[in-house]
Design a protein around this motif. Structure first.
Motif, PDB file in Angstrom:
ATOM      1  N   ARG A  24      19.320  25.886 -40.573  1.00 17.27           N
ATOM      2  CA  ARG A  24      19.660  25.456 -41.836  1.00 17.27           C
ATOM      3  C   ARG A  24      19.638  23.800 -41.919  1.00 17.27           C
ATOM      4  O   ARG A  24      19.989  23.066 -40.827  1.00 17.27           O
ATOM      5  N   ASP A  25      19.229  23.368 -43.132  1.00 17.72           N
ATOM      6  CA  ASP A  25      19.016  21.681 -43.212  1.00 17.72           C
ATOM      7  C   ASP A  25      20.547  21.489 -43.697  1.00 17.72           C
ATOM      8  O   ASP A  25      20.981  22.046 -44.727  1.00 17.72           O
ATOM      9  N   PHE A  26      20.950  20.246 -43.264  1.00 21.61           N
ATOM     10  CA  PHE A  26      21.951  19.628 -43.934  1.00 21.61           C
ATOM     11  C   PHE A  26      21.619  18.229 -44.637  1.00 21.61           C
ATOM     12  O   PHE A  26      21.167  17.638 -44.187  1.00 21.61           O
ATOM     13  N   ASN A  27      22.072  18.172 -45.925  1.00 18.42           N
ATOM     14  CA  ASN A  27      22.027  16.916 -46.696  1.00 18.42           C
ATOM     15  C   ASN A  27      22.630  15.978 -46.194  1.00 18.42           C
ATOM     16  O   ASN A  27      23.868  15.810 -46.708  1.00 18.42           O
ATOM     17  N   GLU A  28      22.376  15.013 -45.592  1.00 18.62           N
ATOM     18  CA  GLU A  28      22.989  13.821 -45.283  1.00 18.62           C
ATOM     19  C   GLU A  28      22.450  12.456 -45.718  1.00 18.62           C
ATOM     20  O   GLU A  28      22.366  11.605 -44.981  1.00 18.62           O
ATOM     21  N   ASN A  29      21.726  12.521 -46.993  1.00 12.64           N
ATOM     22  CA  ASN A  29      20.918  11.775 -47.330  1.00 12.64           C
ATOM     23  C   ASN A  29      21.579  10.227 -47.557  1.00 12.64           C
ATOM     24  O   ASN A  29      21.037   9.128 -47.143  1.00 12.64           O
ATOM     25  N   GLU A  30      22.814  10.152 -47.900  1.00 16.33           N
ATOM     26  CA  GLU A  30      23.670   8.981 -48.127  1.00 16.33           C
ATOM     27  C   GLU A  30      23.811   8.323 -46.571  1.00 16.33           C
ATOM     28  O   GLU A  30      24.063   7.090 -46.800  1.00 16.33           O
ATOM     29  N   LYS A  31      23.654   8.987 -45.664  1.00 12.74           N
ATOM     30  CA  LYS A  31      23.895   8.377 -44.348  1.00 12.74           C
ATOM     31  C   LYS A  31      22.478   8.029 -44.003  1.00 12.74           C
ATOM     32  O   LYS A  31      22.075   7.406 -42.762  1.00 12.74           O
TER      33      LYS A  31
END
Length: 125
Positions: free
Chosen positions: A102-109
């Protein structure tokens, strides 16, 4: 029967030439693969930890096999797929099978994070 596969996993992942090429090495010269959490190193790197480890088959009131589950996390500044693929090959060579990815969306970081979960039945001591 409690089985410790952490040293085996560390050694196998660090010995994977493709993975070593993708991750690079830390200040100590080790491929950036760490149990539980990484020291303060630049991405990309891989962390892993044991999710569960329990007896699952018995004979003569004694455990004869264990069910072992690990999570491997890929941390990167970009595409995690090549690293995840190298991890997957190594874990499968160790007899694990992938139960989830699974990919986790941590774009803000600004972090690309992929979680891979593996299971294995270990027979004997």
């Amino acid at each position: 029967m409690l089985i410790d596969l952490k040293p085996t996993i560390t050694q196998a992942l660090q010995s994977n030439a493709a993975l070593a090429s993708l991750l690079g090495r830390d200040d100590l010269g080790d491929v950036k693969v760490y149990p539980e959490q990484s020291p303060n190193v630049e991405k990309p790197y891989v962390t892993y930890f044991e999710l569960s480890n329990f007896d699952n088959k018995f004979a003569n009131d004694k455990a004869i096999s264990s069910s072992i589950h690990f999570q491997v996390d890929v941390w990167s500044n970009g595409n995690t797929y090549p690293i995840a693929q190298a991890v997957d090959e190594t874990m499968c060579e160790l007899g694990f099978f992938r139960r989830a990815a699974r990919d986790f969306n941590e774009n803000e970081k600004g972090i690309y994070h992929k979680v891979l979960r593996y299971s294995k039945t270990h027979i004997g001591g």
